[in-house]
Design an enzyme around this catalytic site. Structure first.
Site, PDB file in Angstrom:
ATOM      1  N   GLU A 209       0.830  -1.142   0.062  1.00  0.00           N
ATOM      2  CA  GLU A 209       0.112   0.080   0.002  1.00  0.00           C
ATOM      3  C   GLU A 209       0.848   1.121   0.227  1.00  0.00           C
ATOM      4  O   GLU A 209       2.138   1.295   0.198  1.00  0.00           O
ATOM      5  CB  GLU A 209      -0.914   0.073   1.298  1.00  0.00           C
ATOM      6  CG  GLU A 209      -0.431   0.031   2.592  1.00  0.00           C
ATOM      7  CD  GLU A 209      -1.268  -0.198   3.872  1.00  0.00           C
ATOM      8  OE1 GLU A 209      -2.261  -1.167   3.552  1.00  0.00           O
ATOM      9  OE2 GLU A 209      -0.923   0.153   4.867  1.00  0.00           O
ATOM     10  N   HIS A 247      -4.007   3.147   8.400  1.00  0.00           N
ATOM     11  CA  HIS A 247      -2.991   2.649   8.782  1.00  0.00           C
ATOM     12  C   HIS A 247      -1.923   3.908   9.234  1.00  0.00           C
ATOM     13  O   HIS A 247      -1.869   4.832   8.290  1.00  0.00           O
ATOM     14  CB  HIS A 247      -2.124   1.600   7.872  1.00  0.00           C
ATOM     15  CG  HIS A 247      -3.107   0.405   7.561  1.00  0.00           C
ATOM     16  ND1 HIS A 247      -2.793  -0.347   6.674  1.00  0.00           N
ATOM     17  CD2 HIS A 247      -3.928  -0.151   8.621  1.00  0.00           C
ATOM     18  CE1 HIS A 247      -3.591  -1.504   6.636  1.00  0.00           C
ATOM     19  NE2 HIS A 247      -4.074  -1.616   8.035  1.00  0.00           N
TER      20      HIS A 247
END
Lengths: 298, 389
Positions: A209, A247
């Protein structure tokens, strides 16, 4: 074979009596994981689901020969819990806890590296070797034993990829969630090295990511050393710069860590990069067919 | 978390890091009072306080040579919509000012401290190119950035501070003051659990002093629980009201600019779902992670947040029920959709435990759901509803 978790794994659960720890301990036992001990300071001498609880990890190692630890303790105490496990001689530590301060993790990272301990996480779903053992919070039933390794910074997105593989009858050797924080014990490159050396892993799915440059680092390694097919996806192609996407580590800062940079580096390394997460399974299926047919003609 | 420059300087003062004398002002009258009574002198700087850099270029920083000018500049800047390269084209309304004494500048330097993820250590960066956009310096002349990495077991060594000061070409009193400045600044960074401290410019005065003329702080959200004093610096005016609202419901929401809202469990899958929306011909309107417990309350709060954005023309719900059962999630979605009375099409994709039962429940609910069987199917259904509406 598999990596990190197998039939020899003897697990101690740190934070076994907490709400997360107790729930997932039951699930892990149900899956067949050998949970040999739990640790909750102050609750030593009790039992949970037939598992003896100790005050310290040292006692769990001494009395039950625990060789792997999973951590469910709250964020403020989790860094200390990792250090305790390392000090007790545990060589594989899997930290599920989310929200550990970065400054605490800098010290922990230094410690685990100097002691040659494998730390997975924090802020991760854990590790599963289907049919052998599950350490963490992933749903066991979507997995299927087989020969593809999965490594990912995310939780549910990994489940998605695993489900696609299992639906296509492609089983997994081991699935490793390395975690979504800026400082993690094991990066893509560490796990990919293990998969590359594992004779029972034929292909690798790598789910990255935005943020950082761990994907690029792994791509360099893959380009040089990995002959097994690798399928990759990068989440956050539409994420704006400077905004944290859930995150702690998922942020494009100073123009670095974009999905397009990572995808370009991965493509250059020969990784089959998909732009839709819906195509991870089918792309691996094709890649394996090509790989096996090449092996057969050799 | 980000804070204002004047708040950053308050923190620096506490740690004895030299900063110019100054104070915050919310009105032109207050600005004059600060200049006259607290600072004195004949030269003042009026600085707009917003959570973005590039304020000088945007007209948010002015040097005043009289109290009358302090008043006039304060009046102009307060309430102005300040557009900088960091605010985006929409800009930010200025509500606070920092009134500061003028400083006799000899040289302008750059100092930044942050986490280097590549090596899992903190790094101190310095450059002689103070006052410039450091991203540009890093790109065009990377050799002009000096770096020292900090070993966590030994900390920031005085020799490292000297290395930096020498590399910046400082000598005599300037060198000595810079070394002391750097050591104290790193101490602030660690003790406040900052994730970024940037002093741009760090000025060397003609008198040899080393002073932080600007102060930018970001803090590690994960560590805020142990810094209640820093938490009081949070300025809700600088945040998106919808994001503030979402955080009250423990939803992880980031507002974006598109036309398809989404509601997902897990950050990675949420980003992946945004990507799917784009590939399906839409633009994601948000990032929204509802976390592990996708129930009626989280889903209905999610609906409320998504629907308060008038640009949203469709919603994609993507839940991977691993440990949570999909039929429970479906029940929550149905109840929430009835309660909120959602008028736009909703594509729902539930996968995992009891997904089939969940699909049947959604279809039989009589509500406007497009039930998708897979992620691929969900993308196609999003394309379909966008082309109809």
């Amino acid at each position: 074979m598999s990596i990190l978790v197998d039939k020899k794994t003897r697990l101690v659960v740190q934070g076994i009596t907490g709400s997360e720890g107790s729930f997932h301990t039951k699930q892990m036992i149900e899956y067949g994981t050998k949970v040999v001990a739990g640790v909750t300071p102050g609750k030593g001498g009790t039992e949970f689901e037939g598992v003896p609880v100790y005050n310290t990890v040292k006692e769990a190692v001494l009395h039950q020969k625990a060789n792997t630890s999973v951590i469910f303790v709250p964020a403020g105490f989790a860094a200390d819990a990792v250090l305790e496990a390392v000090d007790a001689g545990i060589k594989v530590v899997i930290c599920i806890t989310e929200g550990i301060p970065a400054n605490d993790m800098i010290a922990v990272y230094q410690k685990v590296k100097s002691e040659d301990v494998v730390l997975i996480g924090p802020n991760c779903p854990g590790v599963i070797s289907p049919g052998k053992g599950k350490i963490g919070i992933m749903p066991g039933f979507i997995h299927k034993a087989g020969r593809v390794g999965v490594v990912s910074r995310s939780g549910t997105l990994t489940y998605e990829a695993v489900k696609q593989l299992s639906d296509l009858k492609i089983g997994q050797s081991t699935c490793v969630g390395i975690g979504g924080d800026p400082i993690i014990g094991s990066r893509f490159i560490d796990i990919i090295k293990l998969f590359n050396e594992d004779p029972d892993t034929d292909g690798i799915v790598m789910i990255g990511e935005i943020g950082g440059s761990a994907e690029e680092e792994a791509a360099e390694f893959i380009k040089k050393y990995v002959k097994k097919p690798v399928v990759g996806f990068i989440a956050g192609q539409t994420a704006p710069p400077g905004r944290r996407m859930g995150h702690a580590g998922a942020i494009i800062s100073g123009g670095k860590g974009t999905a397009s940079e990572k995808m370009a580096a991965m493509k250059k390394a020969g990784i089959k990069v998909v732009s839709s997460p819906a195509e991870i399974g089918s792309t691996m299926q094709k890649a394996l067919e090509t790989y096996y047919s090449k092996l057969a003609t050799k | 978390m980000k804070i204002h420059e004047y708040q950053g300087k308050e923190i620096l003062r506490k740690f004895n890091v030299p900063v110019p004398k100054g104070n915050v002002a919310f009105t032109p009258e207050e600005a004059v009072r600060v200049a006259k009574e607290e600072l004195g002198g004949e030269l003042w700087v009026v600085k707009a306080q917003i959570h973005a850099g590039g304020r000088g270029k945007g007209g948010g920083v002015k040097v005043a040579k009289s109290l009358h000018e302090v008043y006039e500049y304060a009046k102009t800047i307060l309430g102005m919509n300040l557009v900088t390269h960091q605010t985006g084209p929409e800009g930010k309304i200025v509500k606070r000012l920092l009134i500061e004494q003028g400083v006799n500048i000899d040289r302008e330097l750059y100092i930044g401290i942050t986490l280097d993820r590549g090596v899992s250590r903190n790094v101190i960066m310095a450059s002689t190119e103070g006052g410039m956009e450091i991203e540009k310096v890093a790109e065009e002349t990377p050799e002009k950035i000096i770096k020292e990495w900090i070993d966590p077991s030994t900390g920031f060594g005085a020799y490292q501070a000297r290395n930096i000061a020498f590399a910046l070409g400082l000598s005599g009193a300037q060198h000595k003051n810079a070394v002391s400045f750097l050591l104290k600044l790193y101490d602030v960074y660690v003790k406040t659990d900052a994730s970024l401290v940037e002093i741009n410019p760090l000025v060397i005065t003609k008198e040899g002093e080393v002073i932080a003329l600007d102060a930018k702080f970001n803090f590690d959200d994960n560590a805020l629980y142990r810094h209640s004093d820093i938490m009081t610096y949070r300025d809700f005016d600088e945040e998106d009201p919808l994001e503030v609202e979402a955080s009250r419901y423990s939803l992880n929401y980031v507002k974006l600019d598109g036309n398809v809202g989404c509601m997902v469990n897990g950050a990675g899958l949420a980003m992946g779902t945004m990507d799917i929306i784009k590939l399906a011909g839409g633009e994601p309107a948000n990032f929204l992670d509802v976390g592990g417990g996708a129930n009626k309350d989280t889903v209905s709060n999610g609906f409320k947040i998504i629907l308060s954005d008038p640009k949203v023309r469709a919603i994609l719900i993507n839940i991977f029920g691993g440990i949570v059962r999909c039929d429970r999630v479906a029940e929550g979605v149905i109840l929430a959709a009835k309660e909120i009375d959602v008028k736009i099409p909703i594509v729902v994709r539930l996968e995992g435990t009891n997904a089939k039962e969940a699909g049947i429940m959604l279809k039989e609910s009589g509500l406007n759901f497009e039930v998708a069987k897979s992620l691929k199917d969900a993308a196609e259904k999003v394309t379909k509803v966008l082309s109809i509406n």
